[in-house]
Design a protein around this motif. Structure first.
Motif, PDB file in Angstrom:
ATOM      1  N   SER A  59      17.712   5.979  28.320  1.00 57.31           N
ATOM      2  CA  SER A  59      18.047   6.962  27.313  1.00 57.31           C
ATOM      3  C   SER A  59      19.378   7.867  27.419  1.00 57.31           C
ATOM      4  CB  SER A  59      16.841   8.223  27.146  1.00 57.31           C
ATOM      5  OG  SER A  59      15.629   7.512  27.096  1.00 57.31           O
ATOM      6  N   LYS A 102      31.581   1.959  16.437  1.00 58.03           N
ATOM      7  CA  LYS A 102      30.249   2.738  16.434  1.00 58.03           C
ATOM      8  C   LYS A 102      29.055   1.767  16.007  1.00 58.03           C
ATOM      9  CE  LYS A 102      32.436   6.964  15.643  1.00 58.03           C
ATOM     10  NZ  LYS A 102      32.369   8.198  14.595  1.00 58.03           N
ATOM     11  N   TRP A 155      20.810  -1.830  21.333  1.00 57.29           N
ATOM     12  CA  TRP A 155      19.464  -2.457  21.025  1.00 57.29           C
ATOM     13  C   TRP A 155      19.446  -3.737  21.425  1.00 57.29           C
ATOM     14  CZ3 TRP A 155      15.660  -0.289  18.918  1.00 57.29           C
ATOM     15  CH2 TRP A 155      14.356  -0.985  18.236  1.00 57.29           C
ATOM     16  N   TRP A 181      19.188   8.004  23.392  1.00 58.23           N
ATOM     17  CA  TRP A 181      20.431   7.581  23.382  1.00 58.23           C
ATOM     18  C   TRP A 181      21.407   8.090  22.247  1.00 58.23           C
ATOM     19  CZ3 TRP A 181      22.973   4.445  20.001  1.00 58.23           C
ATOM     20  CH2 TRP A 181      24.249   3.923  20.290  1.00 58.23           C
ATOM     21  N   ALA A 182      20.767   7.757  21.256  1.00 60.16           N
ATOM     22  CA  ALA A 182      21.595   8.398  19.898  1.00 60.16           C
ATOM     23  C   ALA A 182      21.943   9.888  20.132  1.00 60.16           C
ATOM     24  CB  ALA A 182      20.961   8.279  18.634  1.00 60.16           C
ATOM     25  N   ILE A 215      25.784   0.368  18.485  1.00 54.65           N
ATOM     26  CA  ILE A 215      24.298   0.441  18.197  1.00 54.65           C
ATOM     27  C   ILE A 215      23.587  -1.033  18.425  1.00 54.65           C
ATOM     28  CG2 ILE A 215      22.787   0.796  16.310  1.00 54.65           C
ATOM     29  CD1 ILE A 215      24.689   2.923  15.429  1.00 54.65           C
ATOM     30  N   ALA A 261      24.551  10.199  22.777  1.00 55.76           N
ATOM     31  CA  ALA A 261      25.943   9.551  22.208  1.00 55.76           C
ATOM     32  C   ALA A 261      26.472  10.567  21.546  1.00 55.76           C
ATOM     33  CB  ALA A 261      25.675   8.353  21.711  1.00 55.76           C
ATOM     34  N   VAL A 262      25.799  11.335  20.465  1.00 54.18           N
ATOM     35  CA  VAL A 262      26.438  12.260  19.792  1.00 54.18           C
ATOM     36  C   VAL A 262      26.956  13.458  20.490  1.00 54.18           C
ATOM     37  CG1 VAL A 262      26.095  13.802  17.902  1.00 54.18           C
ATOM     38  CG2 VAL A 262      25.148  11.553  17.707  1.00 54.18           C
ATOM     39  N   PHE A 290      16.073   4.397  22.239  1.00 57.60           N
ATOM     40  CA  PHE A 290      17.233   4.590  21.355  1.00 57.60           C
ATOM     41  C   PHE A 290      17.297   5.916  20.801  1.00 57.60           C
ATOM     42  CE2 PHE A 290      19.004   4.124  17.078  1.00 57.60           C
ATOM     43  CZ  PHE A 290      20.108   3.429  17.323  1.00 57.60           C
ATOM     44  N   CYS A 291      16.477   6.674  20.389  1.00 60.32           N
ATOM     45  CA  CYS A 291      16.524   7.801  19.729  1.00 60.32           C
ATOM     46  C   CYS A 291      17.093   8.868  20.938  1.00 60.32           C
ATOM     47  CB  CYS A 291      15.102   8.371  19.285  1.00 60.32           C
ATOM     48  SG  CYS A 291      14.323   7.345  17.989  1.00 60.32           S
TER      49      CYS A 291
END
Length: 252
Positions: free
Chosen positions: A149, A214, A222, A243-244, A218, A247-248, A240-241
């Protein structure tokens, strides 16, 4: 006597930045290193820049290793690992820069933690290699489930101790995001990654921030979840949630 560090740099069409990368290695306060520049079939003047630099500096610690054709960064790093004579393995991308204390501080940190795998903080930089003030902080440790994550481990900050981890395990897979896949495989094997929360690297963002990149990032993450790690759909969505979000946070 200080342990030797093998610094591995995959070189592909890097004539614009490779001299600065070599300068940042030669400027290290830790002097027991070898620099393996694995040339991967460049079509620009990378080889000329490297050979001229070695001749100018008469630097015997720098070695140019030629791949027979362009095979990608993973193959280049794997070749470097096979050629490496050092106990420690450190990666540097051809367009990134190290702070002068990078090797010294990271080795002392690994010795203190008895670590096989370490990584550090870093700062985003512009095309000229000037820091933008955005420093990425890193956690004290990462284990496999956490790393799924949080892909905060940046290749140019990584160091391995081959007295504690085999070179065979360091073989990067021939897939997209091969570096992240390697970190996960090592952590899945039971190792812990230790984070030195100190800004020791400049990560040049030039050419790496397009929207298309970007989207590809993604797609790659995935694919790692589903096809490489074999996670279920639900677990993939969960990681993934997070991770996002991470990343932000690293980029704002």
């Amino acid at each position: 006597m200080s342990e030797l560090v093998s610094v591995i740099v995959p070189v592909y069409n890097a004539e614009k930045f490779i001299r600065e990368a070599m300068d940042s290695v030669r400027a290290q306060t830790y002097e027991s290193w070898e620099l393996l520049l694995v040339e991967d079939g460049s079509s620009d003047g990378s080889v000329d820049v490297i050979t001229s630099y070695i001749a100018e500096t008469q630097e015997t610690r720098i070695r140019l290793v030629r791949q027979p054709s362009n095979q990608g960064a993973a193959c280049a790093r794997n070749r470097g690992v096979r050629e490496a004579a050092g106990r420690y393995i450190a990666y540097l991308d051809a367009d990134d820069l190290w702070m002068p204390e990078k090797l010294e501080h990271e080795i002392k940190f690994m010795e203190k933690k008895n670590a096989a795998f370490a990584f550090t903080g870093y700062e985003f930089a512009n095309e000229r290699g000037v820091g933008l003030g955005k420093v990425v902080r890193v956690p004290e440790t990462l284990v496999y489930r956490q790393a799924l994550s949080n892909t905060t481990i940046f290749t140019t900050t990584v160091m391995f101790d081959t007295a504690k981890i085999s070179k065979e395990l360091l073989e990067m897979p021939q897939i997209k995001s091969e570096d992240t896949a390697l970190w996960w495989r090592i952590l899945r094997s039971g190792y812990t990654a230790y984070g030195l929360d100190e800004n020791l690297v400049m990560y040049r963002r030039a050419g790496r921030t397009l929207s298309s990149n970007k989207l590809k990032a993604i797609q790659r993450i995935w694919n790692l979840y589903r096809k490489v790690e074999g996670l279920s759909l639900a677990r993939s969505v969960w990681h993934f949630c997070f991770w996002a979000v991470h990343a932000v946070q690293r980029r704002i």
